[in-house]
Structure formats: C-alpha cells, structure tokens
Enzyme design. Structure first.
Site, mmCIF file in Angstrom:
data_model
loop_
_atom_site.group_PDB
_atom_site.id
_atom_site.type_symbol
_atom_site.label_atom_id
_atom_site.label_comp_id
_atom_site.label_asym_id
_atom_site.label_seq_id
_atom_site.Cartn_x
_atom_site.Cartn_y
_atom_site.Cartn_z
ATOM 1 C CB CYS A 162 48.008 35.828 46.755
ATOM 2 S SG CYS A 162 48.987 37.137 47.119
ATOM 3 C CB CYS A 165 46.281 38.500 45.737
ATOM 4 S SG CYS A 165 47.737 38.970 45.386
ATOM 5 C CG ASP A 166 43.096 36.691 45.671
ATOM 6 O OD1 ASP A 166 42.749 38.005 45.064
ATOM 7 O OD2 ASP A 166 43.184 35.874 45.676
#
Ligand code: NAP
Length: 341
Positions: A162, A165-166
């Site tokens: 992701c 997300c990261d």
C-alpha cells in the site's frame, strides 16, 4: 435467544462496528477470525497487521503500529461489552497491545442468511443465531508469494502492498522504488510514489498495461516512471531492509538484479467472501454489493457490510472504520424498526 448482532471480521471496520453496537447496548458478538493477510501472522486484525507505522490515521500524531492500533480498537470494543468468540468460548482476552493476545480467535466457517434468525457457524461447528449480521471480513492484498517478500513486509523492511499507507515514510524518500503490477492500482501507486522517490520502476509481467488508457498515459508521460516490461520478480534481496530485486525476463528467461530502496506490490486484492457465496449478492470480483452507496445495506435485509469487503476503491483504515460505524448504526435502526432491539 438469538444474538442481536454478530460481527464477522476484526479489522478497523469490524471493531468500529463493535464499538458502536456495544455502546448502543446491542452486546455484539465478534468472530475475529484467523489471520489471512499472511501465512506468517498469528493474530487477526486484517491488513493492518502487516503495516508497521500507520501515519495517516487521525488521532495518532506520532503514528502507531498497525498491530497496536488494532489492539486498541479491540480493547475499546471490549470495554463497552463486545464479546469475542474464541477457542475457549466467549472470552475476550485483551492484553497489553505491546504483548499481543493469547486467545485463539475463531473463524466463521459458514453462514445461512436464507431465513431468520440468521445462523453463523464457528470453526468448532457451534451454531450461533442472530437477528442481524455485519460482514467486515476485508480484502487481502495479493502478494507475489516469495519468502523474502513476506519477511520484509512483516518486518517493515521496505516491502509494502500500500503506497498510500507507507509511501511517505522517510525510508522511501529519494530512493529508487519498484511497483509490481500493470493495473490501475499499480499506476496509481507509482504516480503517488513519484512525490517522494527519485525514480519509480513499474515491473510488469507483460508488454501491455492492464490499466485504463487515461491511467496508462499518466504513467507513461511521467518522467520519473519507467516501465520494466515482461519482467517478473523472482526474489527480493536484502537482510534487514530491501536492497533490490531479482527479475526474470518472461521472454528470454534471463535473470538480472536491480537495486531498489523499496518495493510496492500492487497486483490486486481478494475480498474474503468465499463463505458468502450464494448467501449475499457479490460483484464480479467477489466484493459484497451494497444496495446503496451511502448505506451498508446488502441484498439481504438485516445483513450489513462494511470496510474493504465491500469497497474496492478507497481501502483505507479510516474509511473502513467509517463504514463500520455506518453498519452498526444501520443495524441498530433496522433492529429497532423490527422491534428486535
Ligand atoms: P487488476 O486490475 O486486477 O490488475 C492487477 C495487475 O497485477 C495486472 O496488471 C496483472 O497483470 C498483475 N498481476 C496479477 N497477478 C500477478 C502476479 N502474480 N505477478 C505479477 N503481476 C501480477 O487490479 P488493480 O490494479 O488493483 O485494480 C482493481 C480494480 O480497481 C480494477 O477494476 C481497477 O480499474 C480499479 N481501480 C481503479 C482506480 C482508478 O480508477 N483510479 C485505481 C485503482 C484501482 P496482467 O495485466 O498480466 O494480468
């Protein structure tokens, strides 16, 4: 006596639904399930169990690890009376989020939504009846299936499924990064990563992208993105952190190594809906179809869905939690309308 509401799933959607349902005195029963996102995981909690630092969930200015956040969600749900089905019975065993949990959470084996009250069957074949059910079983990111890919994903060693997300984490800044896949997600992730990376290589197994034309153009026109055509990743290199990938050319079988500071796998998601086949209307990809985009209602009255199991678009912890809230409120109102609260 049938339960008022059974919640199946223990990611942000499931626990948020439990918090709201518990605070509405519905005494929810949760099937937290066995972990699915990786064979090496021992605790449930969905995709966040594979996320080291969650930096985009409001309320955690310093960030929080995915497993810790899920333990907090669970503690909050239990505090208001949520019960969790475990191997030892209905025994919420919530321990320190730093230490994890000791109970073996039960999976839901099957459901029968054809008549009311609905039935939900646990792994131990025990049958539970419920007036309403919230399905929040999520979707699992597809992985290539390499041992080192999993090891470095779980340890926070620079492998992720992701980018949103990261990708903004300092470890990926100004590095050359790889994105595996040729669909819309891969293009979207690669484009997003160009904000931080010095260069992004899209690694695709064919000579044509699957992504929509407009998305393809976006990737191909971006000077920071280069597509490595006809290549598959056969190994992820590096001990504590990724240093690169070993690629195989699908035409010549030739292998080559490419140095990378991070790898994002974007080869699709699989919703956890196998047990719902024939029970709820699913779309062509297996996601639960919602009757109304703004609600959590499904094809069966009294059954609600929340989170990634019914959302192939946003797939964020915060959107899943919001959907969990909606599902609990929809269930509460529906139960009241039926005189079942
Ligand atoms: P997808 O469309 O199924 O694409 C998956 C990609 O991964 C394909 O290019 C596929 O290669 C590749 N792949 C699959 N298994 C692989 C493996 N084992 N090794 C290497 N490569 C592999 O999935 P998605 O991109 O996540 O999109 C899912 C849905 O969401 C789609 O309907 C998409 O349009 C939609 N979506 C839309 C947007 C947007 O419009 N902004 C953004 C994201 C997603 P092949 O091409 O060779 O099969």
């Amino acid at each position: 006596m049938p339960e008022k509401v059974i919640i199946i799933g223990s990611g942000p959607a499931g626990w948020t639904a439990a918090i709201y349902a518990a605070r509405a005195n519905l005494e929810p029963l949760v099937f937290a399930g066995r972990p699915k996102s990786s064979p090496s995981l021992v605790l449930p909690g969905g995709q966040l169990m594979l996320t080291t630092d969650v930096e985009n969930y409001p309320g955690f200015p310093e960030g929080v690890t995915g497993p810790k956040m899920m333990a907090y969600f669970e503690q909050q749900a239990v505090r208001f009376g949520t019960r969790i089905v475990t191997d030892e019975g209905m025994n919420p065993d919530v321990s320190d989020p730093d230490d994890g949990h000791s109970s073996k959470y039960q999976d839901c084996k099957s459901v029968d939504f054809s008549s009311r009250p609905f039935t939900v069957v646990g792994e131990d074949d025990k049958v539970y009846e419920s007036h309403s059910v919230i399905v929040a079983t999520g979707a699992t990111a597809n992985w290539i299936g390499l041992e080192n890919e999993q090891r470095l994903a779980i340890s926070g060693g620079g492998v992720s499924a992701c980018a949103v997300c990261d990708g903004a984490m300092p470890i990926f800044r100004n590095k050359e990064l790889g994105v595996v896949g040729g669909g819309d997600s891969a293009v979207e992730e690669a484009t997003y990563l160009t904000k931080f990376a010095s260069k992004v290589y899209m690694i695709h197994r064919r000579d044509k992208l699957r992504a929509s034309k407009i998305m393809q153009k976006r990737a191909l026109d971006n000077p920071k993105i280069e597509v490595l055509w006809n290549k598959v990743v056969v190994d992820v290199l590096g001990d504590a952190s990724i240093t690169g990938v070993r690629l195989r050319d699908t035409g010549t079988d030739e292998e080559s190594d490419r140095q990378l500071g991070g790898l994002f796998v974007a080869i699709g998601h699989t919703p956890a809906t196998e047990f719902l086949q024939g029970q709820l209307e699913l779309d062509a990809k297996g996601y639960v179809k919602l009757k109304d985009t703004y609600r959590s209602t499904t094809s069966v009255e009294g059954v609600f869905a929340a989170g990634d199991v019914s959302d192939s678009v946003y797939r964020q912890a915060v959107t899943a939690a919001g959907m969990g809230c909606k599902a609990a409120m929809d269930a509460e109102r529906w139960l009241a309308d039926q005189g079942l609260d």
